[in-house]
Design an enzyme around this catalytic site. Structure first.
Site, PDB file in Angstrom:
ATOM      1  N   ASP A 143      -8.012  -5.396   0.231  1.00 30.70           N
ATOM      2  CA  ASP A 143      -8.525  -6.233  -0.857  1.00 30.70           C
ATOM      3  C   ASP A 143      -8.134  -7.691  -0.741  1.00 30.70           C
ATOM      4  O   ASP A 143      -8.662  -8.543  -1.454  1.00 30.70           O
ATOM      5  CB  ASP A 143      -8.016  -5.700  -2.203  1.00 30.70           C
ATOM      6  CG  ASP A 143      -8.703  -4.408  -2.543  1.00 30.70           C
ATOM      7  OD1 ASP A 143      -9.902  -4.314  -2.278  1.00 30.70           O
ATOM      8  OD2 ASP A 143      -8.038  -3.498  -3.066  1.00 30.70           O
TER       9      ASP A 143
ATOM     10  N   HIS B 259       0.853  -1.186   0.000  1.00 36.77           N
ATOM     11  CA  HIS B 259       0.000   0.000   0.000  1.00 36.77           C
ATOM     12  C   HIS B 259       0.887   1.232   0.000  1.00 36.77           C
ATOM     13  O   HIS B 259       1.948   1.223   0.619  1.00 36.77           O
ATOM     14  CB  HIS B 259      -0.902   0.002   1.247  1.00 36.77           C
ATOM     15  CG  HIS B 259      -2.046   0.946   1.129  1.00 36.77           C
ATOM     16  ND1 HIS B 259      -1.935   2.272   1.449  1.00 36.77           N
ATOM     17  CD2 HIS B 259      -3.303   0.746   0.690  1.00 36.77           C
ATOM     18  CE1 HIS B 259      -3.095   2.852   1.223  1.00 36.77           C
ATOM     19  NE2 HIS B 259      -3.942   1.959   0.762  1.00 36.77           N
TER      20      HIS B 259
HETATM   21  N1  ACO Z   1       4.172  -7.520  -4.889  1.00 37.37           N
HETATM   22  C1  ACO Z   1       5.506  -7.488  -5.058  1.00 37.37           C
HETATM   23  N2  ACO Z   1       6.280  -6.406  -4.877  1.00 37.37           N
HETATM   24  C2  ACO Z   1       5.652  -5.264  -4.506  1.00 37.37           C
HETATM   25  C3  ACO Z   1       4.260  -5.209  -4.305  1.00 37.37           C
HETATM   26  C4  ACO Z   1       3.505  -6.386  -4.503  1.00 37.37           C
HETATM   27  N3  ACO Z   1       2.177  -6.389  -4.328  1.00 37.37           N
HETATM   28  N4  ACO Z   1       3.908  -3.944  -3.949  1.00 37.37           N
HETATM   29  C5  ACO Z   1       5.045  -3.234  -3.922  1.00 37.37           C
HETATM   30  N5  ACO Z   1       6.108  -4.033  -4.255  1.00 37.37           N
HETATM   31  C6  ACO Z   1       7.521  -3.641  -4.262  1.00 37.37           C
HETATM   32  C7  ACO Z   1       7.867  -2.821  -5.494  1.00 37.37           C
HETATM   33  O1  ACO Z   1       8.306  -3.637  -6.567  1.00 37.37           O
HETATM   34  C8  ACO Z   1       8.967  -1.948  -4.952  1.00 37.37           C
HETATM   35  O2  ACO Z   1      10.147  -2.702  -4.880  1.00 37.37           O
HETATM   36  P1  ACO Z   1      11.599  -1.999  -5.145  1.00 37.37           P
HETATM   37  O3  ACO Z   1      11.743  -0.991  -4.038  1.00 37.37           O
HETATM   38  O4  ACO Z   1      12.558  -3.118  -5.084  1.00 37.37           O
HETATM   39  O5  ACO Z   1      11.494  -1.356  -6.503  1.00 37.37           O
HETATM   40  C9  ACO Z   1       8.537  -1.644  -3.516  1.00 37.37           C
HETATM   41  O6  ACO Z   1       7.740  -2.789  -3.145  1.00 37.37           O
HETATM   42  C10 ACO Z   1       7.717  -0.375  -3.374  1.00 37.37           C
HETATM   43  O7  ACO Z   1       6.604  -0.450  -4.250  1.00 37.37           O
HETATM   44  P2  ACO Z   1       6.020   0.786  -5.062  1.00 37.37           P
HETATM   45  O8  ACO Z   1       5.371   0.287  -6.330  1.00 37.37           O
HETATM   46  O9  ACO Z   1       7.037   1.858  -5.203  1.00 37.37           O
HETATM   47  O10 ACO Z   1       4.915   1.274  -4.042  1.00 37.37           O
HETATM   48  P3  ACO Z   1       3.677   2.166  -4.381  1.00 37.37           P
HETATM   49  O11 ACO Z   1       3.350   2.896  -3.152  1.00 37.37           O
HETATM   50  O12 ACO Z   1       3.909   2.996  -5.614  1.00 37.37           O
HETATM   51  O13 ACO Z   1       2.531   1.098  -4.754  1.00 37.37           O
HETATM   52  C11 ACO Z   1       0.674  -0.329  -4.640  1.00 37.37           C
HETATM   53  C12 ACO Z   1       1.508   0.737  -3.910  1.00 37.37           C
HETATM   54  C13 ACO Z   1       0.236   0.188  -6.028  1.00 37.37           C
HETATM   55  C14 ACO Z   1      -0.603  -0.609  -3.832  1.00 37.37           C
HETATM   56  C15 ACO Z   1       1.516  -1.622  -4.784  1.00 37.37           C
HETATM   57  O14 ACO Z   1       1.891  -2.103  -3.515  1.00 37.37           O
HETATM   58  C16 ACO Z   1       0.784  -2.714  -5.567  1.00 37.37           C
HETATM   59  O15 ACO Z   1       0.822  -2.706  -6.816  1.00 37.37           O
HETATM   60  N6  ACO Z   1       0.088  -3.667  -4.861  1.00 37.37           N
HETATM   61  C17 ACO Z   1      -0.680  -4.687  -5.538  1.00 37.37           C
HETATM   62  C18 ACO Z   1      -2.019  -4.130  -5.967  1.00 37.37           C
HETATM   63  C19 ACO Z   1      -2.973  -3.901  -4.813  1.00 37.37           C
HETATM   64  O16 ACO Z   1      -3.141  -4.764  -3.951  1.00 37.37           O
HETATM   65  N7  ACO Z   1      -3.632  -2.731  -4.823  1.00 37.37           N
HETATM   66  C20 ACO Z   1      -4.633  -2.366  -3.821  1.00 37.37           C
HETATM   67  C21 ACO Z   1      -4.174  -1.195  -3.021  1.00 37.37           C
HETATM   68  S1  ACO Z   1      -5.313  -0.872  -1.719  1.00 37.37           S
HETATM   69  C22 ACO Z   1      -6.634  -0.164  -2.457  1.00 37.37           C
HETATM   70  O17 ACO Z   1      -6.569   0.452  -3.478  1.00 37.37           O
HETATM   71  C23 ACO Z   1      -7.906  -0.349  -1.814  1.00 37.37           C
END
Ligand code: ACO
Length: 438
Positions: free
Chosen positions: A372, A314
């Site tokens: 979720d 998140h």
């Molecule tokens: N699986 C694997 N790796 C992940 C995940 C994941 N679900 N989420 C983040 N990471 C990793 C990224 O690859 C990144 O790694 P790095 O530092 O080595 O490059 C690090 O964790 C940080 O991630 P970011 O993408 O920079 O974080 P951001 O805050 O931009 O993204 C998000 C947040 C979009 C929710 C992301 O965690 C994601 O895509 N999760 C899966 C989708 C999801 O569950 N969305 C629902 C969100 S809650 C809602 O909307 C109700």
């Protein structure tokens, strides 16, 4: 950068290394959470903009509605913790709280519920809109279209400068969204639309419109109604997330509320946001068996693979999402109440969570299950089709969107949202006639 505090207001000083000049910017305190640097005069004073793709360090507005402490896993609506609201309140009471600022008294609650009930039907002409869609249209596609179309029907609530009209539009949107979502489902499965029943509660009515048919009585299960109500509460608002910021940005130009909420629905649809609940179930189905979990964990960690563990991570929570805690508990309760034993997807989800939370990749990045992760499993147990999951989220989030939109319009500091950019394109060059291009 240095922070100055003293008798006068706190401020921060930046020094521009290229000129040696220093600039002072006020530090604004909220009632909770980190202070923010007021950079409104930045461009005027320094000639520079800030650069913050994804707004990771940018506060876009002042708000009194929802507070999140992502490190501690805290979520408050108007000061009330989400777990208390989920345990003791009901969705319409939370709607009153978000929209009007306070929990209602008994008479206010009755009046508010009556006001919402009065608006549950949609204009009969809207029926015909549905028929323009293919039967296999995604419910979110139908919702974007139908909600946007409401602006063509309710001309008496389009004046955004009139607080009364804004409130009518807000009531209409909260009240009609379940009808619109349920009808999107009915249209997809070829069943007749079921009209709202105002003797039922908000959650009961939604289930009734989804699952009743004209040919036999449908008794709403109190277990399902309670679970649905809790799910609605858990998704009601979440501060300045992507869809809410979209609603605010669309509304900042003076666009009408129905158009703004349609924009919010479009943003919510994405798998990185509200579409994640659908994606979680697809992912769990794809994984299929516990012994395949390590393979998918490895995929999620592989930077050359676009796969992410859906329902994990998140932008704000770097701790357990407090909504996920309640959702996990609700999930067990619902499955127990429905007599569902040994739900394989729940077992798979719990094992996936256990393995991920012990894996250094997820631990170091503070990736925890979000709201979720478990909601899809509950929806499935309740008989809600996967394609409707995000539409259900939109039904719940409507109150958050309209509350934030109302707050923005009433804010005297509100301006049209207009971010700037770091331009890295071509520098000026002369037009080359077609015949001279190589
Ligand atoms: N699986 C694997 N790796 C992940 C995940 C994941 N679900 N989420 C983040 N990471 C990793 C990224 O690859 C990144 O790694 P790095 O530092 O080595 O490059 C690090 O964790 C940080 O991630 P970011 O993408 O920079 O974080 P951001 O805050 O931009 O993204 C998000 C947040 C979009 C929710 C992301 O965690 C994601 O895509 N999760 C899966 C989708 C999801 O569950 N969305 C629902 C969100 S809650 C809602 O909307 C109700």
């Amino acid at each position: 950068m240095s922070v100055n505090s003293g008798a006068s207001k706190e401020s921060v000083t930046f020094t521009d290394n290229s000129t040696g000049k220093s600039f002072n910017f006020p530090l604004l305190p909220g009632t909770m959470g980190p202070k923010v640097i007021d950079t409104r005069a930045l461009y005027g004073e320094t000639g520079h903009f800030t650069y913050d793709p994804g707004y990771t360090s940018t506060g876009s507005c002042e708000s009194k509605i929802t507070f999140i402490d992502g490190d501690k896993g805290v979520l408050l609506h108007r000061g009330y913790p989400i777990d208390q609201l989920a345990e003791h309140s009901d969705h319409l009471e939370v709607c009153h709280l978000l929209l009007k600022g306070e929990l209602p008294t008994a008479s206010e609650k009755e009046k508010f519920e009556d006001g919402i009930r009065r608006h549950t039907m949609v204009h009969e002409q809207i029926n015909y809109f549905y028929r323009g869609f293919r039967r296999d249209a995604h419910p979110m596609a139908v919702m974007c279209g139908v909600v946007g179309a409401l602006s063509a029907f309710y001309h008496d609530s389009l004046d955004i400068n009139d607080p009364q009209q804004r409130m009518i539009a807000s009531f209409r949107l909260i009240a009609k969204m379940p009808t619109i979502a349920a009808w999107a489902y009915k249209y997809a499965i070829g069943q007749p639309f079921i009209y709202p029943r105002n003797d039922l509660s908000f959650a009961e009515n939604f289930l009734h419109m989804m699952f009743a048919t004209p040919c036999e009585p449908y008794n709403v299960s109190p277990v399902l109604a309670k679970a649905m109500d809790r799910i609605l509460i858990l998704h009601a608002d979440h501060e300045q997330n992507a869809s809410t910021s979209t609603v605010r940005l669309a509304g900042s130009s003076g666009a009408n509320p129905y158009a703004c909420i349609a924009a919010g629905i479009a943003s919510l649809w994405g798998p990185a946001h509200g579409g994640a609940n659908e994606a979680v179930l697809t992912m769990l189905t794809q994984i299929g068996r516990k012994d395949r979990i390590p393979e998918f964990i490895a995929k999620a960690k592989d930077k050359n693979d676009p796969f992410r563990l859906m329902g994990f991570g998140h932008r704000v929570y770097k701790n357990y999402d407090p909504r996920a805690t309640v959702m996990q508990k609700t999930c067990h309760e619902v499955l127990d109440d429905l007599g569902v034993r040994d739900e394989p997807l729940l077992e798979l989800a719990m094992e996936l969570e256990r393995i991920a939370l012990e894996d250094p990749y997820f631990v170091e990045r503070k990736l925890y299950p979000n709201v979720d992760f478990y909601s899809g499993i509950i929806f499935r147990a309740m008989g809600i089709p996967v394609s409707l999951f995000t539409a259900l989220f939109a039904v719940a989030r409507t109150v958050g969107w309209v509350s934030q939109w109302n707050e923005m319009i009433s804010d005297p500091e509100q301006k049209i949202g207009r971010p700037r950019q770091l331009y890295t394109g071509a520098t000026p060059r002369d037009y080359v006639p077609l015949h001279a291009r190589g």
